[in-house]
Every structure is written in C-alpha cells, then in structure tokens.
Motif scaffolding. Structure first.
Motif, PDB file in Angstrom:
ATOM      1  N   ARG A  38      11.314  22.678  37.715  1.00 51.42           N
ATOM      2  CA  ARG A  38      10.976  22.388  39.107  1.00 51.42           C
ATOM      3  C   ARG A  38      11.708  21.155  39.620  1.00 51.42           C
ATOM      4  O   ARG A  38      12.036  21.057  40.789  1.00 51.42           O
ATOM      5  CB  ARG A  38       9.459  22.188  39.216  1.00 51.42           C
ATOM      6  CG  ARG A  38       8.930  22.081  40.632  1.00 51.42           C
ATOM      7  CD  ARG A  38       7.433  22.279  40.655  1.00 51.42           C
ATOM      8  NE  ARG A  38       6.733  21.307  39.834  1.00 51.42           N
ATOM      9  CZ  ARG A  38       6.247  20.147  40.276  1.00 51.42           C
ATOM     10  NH1 ARG A  38       6.401  19.801  41.542  1.00 51.42           N
ATOM     11  NH2 ARG A  38       5.601  19.324  39.467  1.00 51.42           N
ATOM     12  N   LYS A  39      11.962  20.184  38.720  1.00 52.72           N
ATOM     13  CA  LYS A  39      12.565  18.912  39.117  1.00 52.72           C
ATOM     14  C   LYS A  39      13.913  18.730  38.436  1.00 52.72           C
ATOM     15  O   LYS A  39      14.087  19.088  37.266  1.00 52.72           O
ATOM     16  CB  LYS A  39      11.643  17.750  38.743  1.00 52.72           C
ATOM     17  CG  LYS A  39      10.281  17.802  39.414  1.00 52.72           C
ATOM     18  CD  LYS A  39       9.393  16.679  38.907  1.00 52.72           C
ATOM     19  CE  LYS A  39       7.997  16.738  39.527  1.00 52.72           C
ATOM     20  NZ  LYS A  39       7.099  15.717  38.946  1.00 52.72           N
ATOM     21  N   HIS A  65      16.689  26.462  38.245  1.00 50.89           N
ATOM     22  CA  HIS A  65      15.753  25.764  39.123  1.00 50.89           C
ATOM     23  C   HIS A  65      14.883  26.762  39.880  1.00 50.89           C
ATOM     24  O   HIS A  65      15.374  27.732  40.449  1.00 50.89           O
ATOM     25  CB  HIS A  65      16.499  24.889  40.125  1.00 50.89           C
ATOM     26  CG  HIS A  65      15.589  24.086  41.000  1.00 50.89           C
ATOM     27  ND1 HIS A  65      15.062  24.572  42.177  1.00 50.89           N
ATOM     28  CD2 HIS A  65      15.076  22.837  40.849  1.00 50.89           C
ATOM     29  CE1 HIS A  65      14.280  23.655  42.717  1.00 50.89           C
ATOM     30  NE2 HIS A  65      14.265  22.594  41.937  1.00 50.89           N
ATOM     31  N   ASP A 123      10.712  26.690  41.940  1.00 52.61           N
ATOM     32  CA  ASP A 123       9.442  26.020  42.218  1.00 52.61           C
ATOM     33  C   ASP A 123       8.421  27.070  42.656  1.00 52.61           C
ATOM     34  O   ASP A 123       8.576  27.696  43.710  1.00 52.61           O
ATOM     35  CB  ASP A 123       9.634  24.969  43.312  1.00 52.61           C
ATOM     36  CG  ASP A 123       8.399  24.092  43.498  1.00 52.61           C
ATOM     37  OD1 ASP A 123       7.287  24.528  43.136  1.00 52.61           O
ATOM     38  OD2 ASP A 123       8.553  22.965  44.015  1.00 52.61           O
ATOM     39  N   GLU A 137       5.635  26.761  43.907  1.00 50.15           N
ATOM     40  CA  GLU A 137       4.904  26.428  45.122  1.00 50.15           C
ATOM     41  C   GLU A 137       5.750  26.539  46.383  1.00 50.15           C
ATOM     42  O   GLU A 137       5.208  26.558  47.482  1.00 50.15           O
ATOM     43  CB  GLU A 137       4.328  25.011  44.993  1.00 50.15           C
ATOM     44  CG  GLU A 137       3.310  24.878  43.874  1.00 50.15           C
ATOM     45  CD  GLU A 137       2.848  23.448  43.704  1.00 50.15           C
ATOM     46  OE1 GLU A 137       2.577  22.789  44.720  1.00 50.15           O
ATOM     47  OE2 GLU A 137       2.765  22.982  42.560  1.00 50.15           O
ATOM     48  N   GLN A 138       7.077  26.620  46.220  1.00 45.30           N
ATOM     49  CA  GLN A 138       7.924  26.546  47.414  1.00 45.30           C
ATOM     50  C   GLN A 138       9.002  27.616  47.492  1.00 45.30           C
ATOM     51  O   GLN A 138       9.233  28.193  48.539  1.00 45.30           O
ATOM     52  CB  GLN A 138       8.585  25.160  47.480  1.00 45.30           C
ATOM     53  CG  GLN A 138       7.593  24.025  47.631  1.00 45.30           C
ATOM     54  CD  GLN A 138       8.267  22.657  47.629  1.00 45.30           C
ATOM     55  OE1 GLN A 138       9.493  22.564  47.622  1.00 45.30           O
ATOM     56  NE2 GLN A 138       7.480  21.611  47.617  1.00 45.30           N
ATOM     57  N   ASP A 139       9.700  27.861  46.409  1.00 42.46           N
ATOM     58  CA  ASP A 139      10.958  28.584  46.486  1.00 42.46           C
ATOM     59  C   ASP A 139      10.826  30.100  46.648  1.00 42.46           C
ATOM     60  O   ASP A 139       9.831  30.700  46.253  1.00 42.46           O
ATOM     61  CB  ASP A 139      11.786  28.341  45.209  1.00 42.46           C
ATOM     62  CG  ASP A 139      12.291  26.910  45.105  1.00 42.46           C
ATOM     63  OD1 ASP A 139      12.102  26.160  46.074  1.00 42.46           O
ATOM     64  OD2 ASP A 139      12.869  26.572  44.073  1.00 42.46           O
ATOM     65  N   VAL A 177      -0.555  27.547  42.216  1.00 42.91           N
ATOM     66  CA  VAL A 177       0.200  27.794  40.981  1.00 42.91           C
ATOM     67  C   VAL A 177      -0.246  29.085  40.292  1.00 42.91           C
ATOM     68  O   VAL A 177       0.554  30.002  40.080  1.00 42.91           O
ATOM     69  CB  VAL A 177       0.053  26.598  40.005  1.00 42.91           C
ATOM     70  CG1 VAL A 177       0.735  26.910  38.665  1.00 42.91           C
ATOM     71  CG2 VAL A 177       0.643  25.342  40.619  1.00 42.91           C
ATOM     72  N   GLY A 183       1.650  31.351  43.087  1.00 43.67           N
ATOM     73  CA  GLY A 183       2.895  31.160  42.348  1.00 43.67           C
ATOM     74  C   GLY A 183       3.151  32.292  41.372  1.00 43.67           C
ATOM     75  O   GLY A 183       4.270  32.794  41.252  1.00 43.67           O
TER      76      GLY A 183
END
Length: 217
Positions: free
Chosen positions: A34-35, A51, A53, A55-57, A87, A91
């Motif tokens: 994620r980071k 990469h 995420d 929660e977002q991607d 999540v 997610g």
C-alpha cells in the motif's frame, strides 16, 4: 511457475506466506503493498511487489500476470466498524472483482471462525459480518475458491498438525505458521476446491488432513 498475489503481504500471516512461497519450486509470490516505503521489505527478499490499496485503488491493474490470489489482509477484530468495513468487506469485494476480471485460476480467502454466525459473538460481530459478506461475494463470484476460517491466531511456533472440518464444534486456537501452510496448500488445484472450512490446532498432519477434507472423509 505460477505467480501468487499476496494481499496483506505486510501483515504477520502474509509475511509468513511470502517466506514460504519464496522457497517454493512451484509458486512465485507477488506482494501487494500500500505504501511506497514498504517495497524495501520485499526488495531485500528479492520478492516482486505491486502497488495496490484496498481502500482506494482500482485494483484491476494488480492482477496483470497473476495466476492465483491469497487474501490474508484484515483489520483485526479490535478495529472499529468503519475501518473493518473498508478493508475486510469493501476491500475484499474489490479485490475479488479484480481477480474475476483478471481471470485468475483460484482465490484463497483467509476468513475467521464465527463468520457463519456473527451474532453469537457480540464483541466481534461487526468484524465477522464483514468477513461473512466478503466470503459470500467470493462464493457467488464464479471463481474457483477456498475459504479458510481459522480459530484464534497465535504467534506460537507452528506444529504442522491441525483439526479441520467444514464446521468444528466450539472454538480453538491455531498458530499463524500453520495457517500460512494451510493457505499455501490450498493453492493446489484439487485440494479444498470451492470449499469453506474451519481449522484449529490438532493432531493430524496438515497434508493428510487437507486430503481427507477434500475427499469428504
């Protein structure tokens, strides 16, 4: 060699999965991070990363070249309802849909014992509800799947011995090491295909227990 996407690769169980797969002759792990700063963990291990995420991607791109998925991410039972939903439910659904779009061969879900009866566990009800919703979405997705519902996870050394059943009586514990091995064994196509099962520490070696469960004994 099949490429296995590990979702939750930076978690305690995820790291164990990566370590085992990194020594496999059949599977190549791909860590979803994620980071940006997390990539060094896997670069040091010479493990490929991608990469993404939860929660977002838009997660479709992470499935490029992926053969199978192990979902070992989780907010944990102590997390508040909002984070758990993001999540463990939303997610998870997002990555399941991406896996379907990417035509992966199998999706292995780390769930939780009690996800079939969340209301019986008031302190964990929001967490188990999220797991139950994600599990159902996977079963209904059309993907080949395995859903593992372990008892309480411990950091004890794995024993390599378990008790497995589609439904176990009561609760129990199981080391993360053994959960990691169960998830990896589930990658084998004939084993526990399109099955949901529970697992706790027991007396039977993991391999024979999984074969027996798959055969319905």
């Amino acid at each position: 060699m099949e490429k296995i996407l590990i979702v939750g690769a930076t978690g305690s169980t995820g790291k164990r999965i990566i370590e085992i797969l990194n020594n496999s002759q059949s599977f190549e792990p791909v860590a979803m991070i994620r980071k940006e700063e997390q990539k060094s963990i896997f670069e040091d291990m010479e493990v490929q990363w991608v990469h993404g995420d939860l929660e977002q991607d838009d997660l479709d791109p992470v499935m490029k070249g992926i053969d199978k998925v192990i979902f070992a991410a989780g907010s944990g039972g102590d997390t508040g309802p909002e984070k758990t939903t993001e999540v463990d439910e939303e997610g998870a659904i997002k990555i399941i849909d991406a896996a379907k779009n990417g035509k992966v061969k199998k999706f292995i879900m780390l769930s939780s014992m009690g996800a079939d009866e969340p209301s019986k566990h008031p302190k964990l009800e929001h967490y188990l509800n999220a797991k139950a919703t994600a599990d159902k979405h996977l079963r209904d997705s059309g993907l080949n799947y395995t859903i593992l519902r372990p008892g309480a996870l411990t950091d004890d050394l794995g024993t390599g011995k378990v008790e497995l059943a589609q439904k176990l009586d009561g609760q129990g514990e199981i080391p993360r090491d053994d959960v990691a091995f169960l998830l990896i064994m589930s990658l084998a196509d004939p084993l526990v295909k399109n099955m949901t099962f529970e697992a706790i520490e027991g007396k039977e070696p993991i391999k024979s227990a999984m074969i027996e469960l798959s055969q319905g004994n």
